[in-house]
Scaffold this motif. Structure first.
Motif, short mmCIF file in Angstrom:
data_model
loop_
_atom_site.label_atom_id
_atom_site.label_comp_id
_atom_site.label_asym_id
_atom_site.label_seq_id
_atom_site.Cartn_x
_atom_site.Cartn_y
_atom_site.Cartn_z
N HIS A 37 123.19 -103.41 -19.43
CA HIS A 37 123.34 -103.15 -20.86
C HIS A 37 122.29 -103.89 -21.67
O HIS A 37 121.84 -103.42 -22.70
CB HIS A 37 124.74 -103.54 -21.35
CG HIS A 37 125.69 -102.39 -21.29
ND1 HIS A 37 125.50 -101.25 -22.03
CD2 HIS A 37 126.78 -102.19 -20.55
CE1 HIS A 37 126.47 -100.41 -21.75
NE2 HIS A 37 127.27 -100.95 -20.85
N GLN B 38 131.30 -101.72 -11.03
CA GLN B 38 131.54 -102.67 -12.12
C GLN B 38 132.73 -103.58 -11.85
O GLN B 38 132.69 -104.75 -12.14
CB GLN B 38 131.80 -101.88 -13.41
CG GLN B 38 130.63 -101.93 -14.37
CD GLN B 38 130.89 -101.08 -15.61
OE1 GLN B 38 131.88 -101.24 -16.30
NE2 GLN B 38 129.98 -100.17 -15.87
N THR C 248 134.87 -81.88 -15.76
CA THR C 248 133.96 -81.99 -16.90
C THR C 248 132.59 -82.41 -16.41
O THR C 248 132.47 -83.48 -15.78
CB THR C 248 134.47 -83.07 -17.89
OG1 THR C 248 135.81 -82.78 -18.22
CG2 THR C 248 133.62 -83.12 -19.15
N PRO D 277 123.53 -95.77 -23.78
CA PRO D 277 124.76 -96.13 -24.47
C PRO D 277 126.03 -95.92 -23.63
O PRO D 277 125.96 -95.25 -22.59
CB PRO D 277 124.79 -95.21 -25.70
CG PRO D 277 123.60 -94.35 -25.63
CD PRO D 277 122.84 -94.63 -24.40
N ASN D 278 127.13 -96.43 -24.11
CA ASN D 278 128.43 -96.23 -23.45
C ASN D 278 128.65 -94.73 -23.23
O ASN D 278 128.41 -93.93 -24.13
CB ASN D 278 129.58 -96.75 -24.32
CG ASN D 278 129.56 -98.26 -24.47
OD1 ASN D 278 129.75 -98.77 -25.56
ND2 ASN D 278 129.34 -98.96 -23.40
N GLY D 279 129.12 -94.41 -22.06
CA GLY D 279 129.46 -93.02 -21.78
C GLY D 279 128.28 -92.11 -21.45
O GLY D 279 128.45 -90.90 -21.27
N ALA D 280 127.07 -92.69 -21.36
CA ALA D 280 125.88 -91.86 -21.11
C ALA D 280 125.85 -91.27 -19.71
O ALA D 280 125.14 -90.29 -19.45
CB ALA D 280 124.62 -92.69 -21.36
N GLY D 281 126.59 -91.89 -18.79
CA GLY D 281 126.61 -91.39 -17.42
C GLY D 281 125.96 -92.33 -16.41
O GLY D 281 125.71 -91.95 -15.26
N LYS D 282 125.74 -93.58 -16.80
CA LYS D 282 125.04 -94.53 -15.92
C LYS D 282 125.84 -94.81 -14.64
O LYS D 282 125.31 -94.72 -13.55
CB LYS D 282 124.79 -95.86 -16.67
CG LYS D 282 124.01 -95.68 -17.96
CD LYS D 282 123.78 -97.00 -18.68
CE LYS D 282 125.05 -97.70 -19.16
NZ LYS D 282 125.78 -96.98 -20.22
N SER D 283 127.11 -95.16 -14.83
CA SER D 283 127.94 -95.47 -13.64
C SER D 283 128.10 -94.24 -12.77
O SER D 283 128.13 -94.34 -11.53
CB SER D 283 129.32 -95.96 -14.07
OG SER D 283 129.21 -97.14 -14.80
N THR D 284 128.22 -93.10 -13.41
CA THR D 284 128.39 -91.85 -12.64
C THR D 284 127.13 -91.57 -11.82
O THR D 284 127.22 -91.18 -10.65
CB THR D 284 128.69 -90.68 -13.60
OG1 THR D 284 129.76 -91.08 -14.46
CG2 THR D 284 129.09 -89.43 -12.85
N VAL E 72 129.34 -84.25 -16.31
CA VAL E 72 128.95 -85.52 -16.93
C VAL E 72 127.45 -85.78 -16.75
O VAL E 72 126.81 -86.38 -17.60
CB VAL E 72 129.79 -86.66 -16.31
CG1 VAL E 72 129.27 -88.01 -16.72
CG2 VAL E 72 131.26 -86.53 -16.72
N LEU F 258 133.21 -84.82 -13.40
CA LEU F 258 134.38 -85.67 -13.14
C LEU F 258 135.60 -84.92 -13.65
O LEU F 258 135.64 -84.55 -14.83
CB LEU F 258 134.26 -87.01 -13.87
CG LEU F 258 133.07 -87.90 -13.48
CD1 LEU F 258 132.96 -89.09 -14.43
CD2 LEU F 258 133.21 -88.39 -12.05
N ASP F 259 136.54 -84.66 -12.77
CA ASP F 259 137.74 -83.91 -13.14
C ASP F 259 137.40 -82.63 -13.92
O ASP F 259 138.03 -82.36 -14.95
CB ASP F 259 138.69 -84.79 -13.97
CG ASP F 259 139.32 -85.88 -13.11
OD1 ASP F 259 139.41 -85.68 -11.88
OD2 ASP F 259 139.71 -86.92 -13.66
#
Ligand SMILES: Nc1ncnc2c1ncn2[C@@H]1O[C@H](COP(=O)(O)OP(=O)(O)OP(=O)(O)O)[C@@H](O)[C@H]1O
Length: 258
Positions: free
Chosen positions: A197, A83, A15, A36-43, A17, A12-13
């Motif tokens: 979650h 989301q 980086t 956890p938050n930021g783990a890459g699930k949505s990506t 992920v 993403l941009d």
């Protein structure tokens, strides 16, 4: 419909992920993506939806790469509910749910009887029938979330990608919506990939879990294998106890440090 992702890397941009993610969903399966938050699930979900260019690896939906499908073709095969879906404020619930039929309409054609029937059925299943003429802006957060899901169901996809589908729902609507999705897929409906979650909920509805950590798969398998105190402590840094409900499924209980 089967979905297979192998060695998926995505940035993403600039980086990176996702650092090489493998997962698969058989026909009629339900895979929950946890982590956890930021783990890459949505990506990962966006990549599976064919909406993110991959730096490496491959994604195959019945052997075909969703990123290479025409938009219309892709929308007949899969529905992706982010989301926070963008919702045109001026539309009523019914008009919005009917947008799910767009991939089946000819150019400039208005929705026909079968499209209205598909939208009506989806609204009924999500208990939105009392709200069909309401504008989207007047809905509560949970009603909006159910409207987004109704639109996805009206699409009659073979694969349903749901990013935190119950985050705005009370416990009753959570069970109702997840139970409905489960009924549909058991009844020859779409295979499901959802981020969730709530670990207990993930284990109760999905038949397999993939636990992500920092863009990689930390564990994969049935709930009994993935929802362990040690793994959850290692990946989330959380203290939990894992109990069993009356059906033997794991129940994850956060516990306060002594
Ligand atoms: N445009 C961007 N550029 C760089 N990094 C990004 C960008 N957008 C997101 N990220 C990072 O990518 C990582 C994965 O984000 P993602 O939204 O997939 O996580 P997630 O597991 O769904 O998190 P959450 O549970 O908080 O929703 C995060 O560390 C996030 O900060």
């Amino acid at each position: 419909m089967t979905l297979r992702a192998e060695g998926v890397r995505a940035a993403l941009d600039g980086t990176e992920v996702l650092h090489g993610v493998d997962c698969q969903v058989p026909d009629g399966g339900w895979l929950a993506v946890i982590g956890p938050n930021g783990a890459g699930k949505s990506t990962l979900l966006r990549a599976l939806a064919g909406l993110l260019p991959l730096a490496a690896g491959r994604i195959a939906l019945d052997g075909e790469d969703p990123a290479r499908m025409r938009r219309r073709e892709r929308a007949r095969r899969l529905a992706y509910v982010p989301q926070a879906p963008v919702m045109p404020a001026e539309l009523t619930v019914e008009e919005y749910v009917l947008l799910g039929r767009t991939p089946y309409l000819g150019p400039l054609a208005a929705p026909g009887a079968s499209d209205r029937a598909a939208a009506g059925e989806a609204m009924e299943r999500l208990r939105l029938t009392g709200l069909t003429r309401r504008r989207l802006t007047t809905l509560s957060g949970g009603e909006r979330q159910r409207a987004a899901l109704a639109r996805a169901l009206a699409q009659r996809p073979r694969l349903l990608l749901l990013d935190e589908p119950t985050s705005a729902l009370d416990v009753g609507h959570q069970q109702q919506v997840l139970g409905l999705v489960d009924e549909l897929r058991a009844d020859g409906g779409p295979a499901v990939v959802s981020t969730l979650h709530d670990l207990t909920t993930a284990g109760q509805y999905a038949d397999r879990l993939v636990l992500m950590a920092a863009g990689e798969v930390a564990a994969e398998g049935p709930a009994e294998k993935v929802l362990t105190e040690q793994l959850i402590h290692r990946v989330y840094g959380a203290r939990v106890e894992v109990a069993r409900d009356s059906t033997g499924r794991p129940v994850v209980i956060p516990v306060r440090a002594p």
